[in-house]
Structure formats: structure tokens, C-alpha cells
Design a protein around this motif. Structure first.
Motif, short mmCIF file in Angstrom:
data_model
loop_
_atom_site.label_atom_id
_atom_site.label_comp_id
_atom_site.label_asym_id
_atom_site.label_seq_id
_atom_site.Cartn_x
_atom_site.Cartn_y
_atom_site.Cartn_z
N ASP A 1 0.85 -1.19 0.00
CA ASP A 1 0.00 0.00 0.00
C ASP A 1 0.89 1.25 0.00
N THR A 2 0.31 2.36 -0.41
CA THR A 2 1.05 3.62 -0.38
C THR A 2 0.42 4.57 0.63
N VAL A 3 1.24 5.49 1.12
CA VAL A 3 0.82 6.44 2.14
C VAL A 3 1.35 7.82 1.77
N PHE A 4 0.44 8.81 1.76
CA PHE A 4 0.85 10.21 1.66
C PHE A 4 0.73 10.83 3.04
N PHE A 5 1.54 11.84 3.30
CA PHE A 5 1.52 12.54 4.58
C PHE A 5 1.05 13.97 4.36
N TYR A 6 -0.18 14.27 4.84
CA TYR A 6 -0.74 15.62 4.78
C TYR A 6 -0.35 16.35 6.05
N LEU A 7 0.18 17.56 5.91
CA LEU A 7 0.69 18.31 7.04
C LEU A 7 -0.28 19.43 7.42
N THR A 8 -0.87 19.28 8.61
CA THR A 8 -1.85 20.25 9.09
C THR A 8 -1.20 21.62 9.24
N GLY A 9 -2.02 22.64 9.17
CA GLY A 9 -1.51 24.00 9.29
C GLY A 9 -0.89 24.49 8.00
N LEU A 10 0.00 23.70 7.44
CA LEU A 10 0.65 24.07 6.18
C LEU A 10 -0.22 23.74 4.97
N LYS A 11 -1.20 22.85 5.18
CA LYS A 11 -2.10 22.43 4.10
C LYS A 11 -1.28 21.93 2.90
N ALA A 12 -0.41 20.98 3.19
CA ALA A 12 0.54 20.51 2.18
C ALA A 12 0.83 19.03 2.36
N ILE A 13 1.35 18.42 1.29
CA ILE A 13 1.77 17.03 1.32
C ILE A 13 3.29 17.01 1.51
N HIS B 1 -7.42 8.76 5.59
CA HIS B 1 -8.31 8.81 4.42
C HIS B 1 -7.81 7.80 3.38
N ARG B 2 -8.75 7.17 2.70
CA ARG B 2 -8.42 6.32 1.55
C ARG B 2 -8.55 7.17 0.30
N LEU B 3 -7.61 7.04 -0.61
CA LEU B 3 -7.63 7.82 -1.84
C LEU B 3 -8.03 6.96 -3.02
N SER B 4 -8.71 7.57 -3.96
CA SER B 4 -9.01 6.90 -5.22
C SER B 4 -7.72 6.77 -6.03
N GLU B 5 -7.77 5.92 -7.04
CA GLU B 5 -6.61 5.75 -7.92
C GLU B 5 -6.25 7.06 -8.61
N SER B 6 -7.27 7.82 -9.05
CA SER B 6 -7.00 9.08 -9.76
C SER B 6 -6.41 10.13 -8.82
N ASP B 7 -6.90 10.22 -7.58
CA ASP B 7 -6.32 11.18 -6.64
C ASP B 7 -4.90 10.76 -6.24
N TYR B 8 -4.69 9.46 -6.09
CA TYR B 8 -3.34 8.97 -5.80
C TYR B 8 -2.39 9.39 -6.94
N GLN B 9 -2.78 9.12 -8.16
CA GLN B 9 -1.91 9.41 -9.32
C GLN B 9 -1.62 10.90 -9.43
N LEU B 10 -2.62 11.73 -9.18
CA LEU B 10 -2.45 13.18 -9.21
C LEU B 10 -1.36 13.62 -8.24
N ILE B 11 -1.49 13.21 -6.99
CA ILE B 11 -0.51 13.64 -5.97
C ILE B 11 0.86 13.01 -6.24
N HIS B 12 0.87 11.75 -6.57
CA HIS B 12 2.13 11.05 -6.85
C HIS B 12 2.92 11.77 -7.95
N ASP B 13 2.25 12.12 -9.03
CA ASP B 13 2.93 12.77 -10.15
C ASP B 13 3.44 14.15 -9.78
N LEU B 14 2.75 14.88 -8.93
CA LEU B 14 3.16 16.22 -8.55
C LEU B 14 4.25 16.23 -7.48
N LEU B 15 4.28 15.20 -6.69
CA LEU B 15 5.22 15.16 -5.57
C LEU B 15 6.66 15.01 -6.08
#
Length: 157
Positions: free
Chosen positions: A57-69, A143-157
Motif C-alpha cells: 500500500d502507499t501512504v501520503f503525509f498531509y501536514l496540518t496548518g501548512l495544508k501541504a503534502i 483517508h483512503r484515496l481513489s486511484e486518480s487522486d493517488y496518481q495526481l498527488i504522486h505525479d506532482l510530488l
């Protein structure tokens, strides 16, 4: 993809990965960085979700306050419970006990995180709320992410 051989036949199958987004503070993300991003954790109330986390599985880290990954990791083993305090919490006695080993795939430098507003127009999950309330999409710890939301963030990161 895994292969199963049965009676001389080869059967191909795939196991679908789950993409997770964990919400935490920038300080806790940096604590994880200092540890070498060896483990991620979920709060006490997320026992059931932690039990669904699997290797691969994959995990993104959302940072509170900064509103960022801050980064992306891959889960490398099964979830387990551990009450050693690693991360800080505003909730008394919360130690994020539901943990799983990870390997970091991408980590933005401190202060150079991926701002959510830079991709918000394309982030499907946030469209459940009025545009002015998009931060509600990041309430809660897991939160669980959809495949499309995962791909969006993955590509931008």
C-alpha cells in the motif's frame, strides 16, 4: 502481480493496493524524517483501518496548518500495535499505537512541501465539499484515496 501454479496451470492475478493519506503535524513528519521514515502510525480510534493496511500500500503525509503534502511512502509489512511514544498529539495519552513499517519513496524538503491548493481543482475527494470548505477533506487522521487522486498527488510530488 503474483503467480499461483495449480495442477500445471498458471493463473495470474493482481492484488489492488490501497492508497492512504495520513493527516499529521509538520513536526511529526519531521520526527519521522529524523527516524529515517521507518514507521507510520494511526491514532487509537483507527484500529480497524490499520488492520486493513497491507504491504505494498502507499501512504501520503498531509501536514496540518501548512495544508501541504510532505511525502509518499510504501508500506513494507503488516500493521502492529506499539505504545512507545514517537509522535506528539494534542490528545492526552495518544501515541499513534497502530503502526506499520514503511519505506519512503519521496519526501519534500522541510519548507518545500507540495501545497494542496496547487492541485485542488483536480482533487476529486475535495469536491465533496463547497470550494470554500475544501479543508474539510483533510479532517480526521486517515483517508483512503481513489486511484486518480493517488496518481495526481504522486505525479506532482
Amino acid at each position: 502481480m503474483s503467480i499461483i501454479r495449480k495442477a500445471g496451470a498458471v493463473i495470474w492475478y493482481t492484488i489492488r493496493m490501497t492508497h492512504w493519506l495520513l493527516v499529521s503535524s509538520p513536526d511529526n513528519f519531521e520526527t519521522s524524517r529524523a527516524r529515517g521514515f521507518d514507521v507510520a502510525g494511526m491514532k487509537t480510534r483507527w484500529r480497524k483501518a490499520a488492520g486493513e493496511v497491507q504491504s505494498g500500500d502507499t501512504v501520503f503525509f498531509y501536514l496540518t496548518g501548512l495544508k501541504a503534502i510532505g511525502g509518499e511512502a510504501m508500506v513494507t509489512g503488516s500493521a502492529y500495535e506499539d505504545c512507545e511514544k514517537i509522535w506528539e498529539s494534542t490528545k492526552k495519552d495518544e501515541v499513534y499505537p497502530h503502526r506499520f513499517p514503511i519505506k519512503i519513496l519521496k519526501a519534500r524538503d522541510n519548507g518545500k512541501y507540495l501545497e494542496v491548493q496547487s492541485f485542488l481543482d483536480h482533487y476529486e475527494y475535495a469536491k465533496r465539499w463547497p470550494e470554500k470548505n475544501w479543508t474539510l477533506a483533510f479532517q480526521g487522521n486517515v483517508h483512503r484515496l481513489s486511484e486518480s487522486d493517488y496518481q495526481l498527488i504522486h505525479d506532482l510530488l
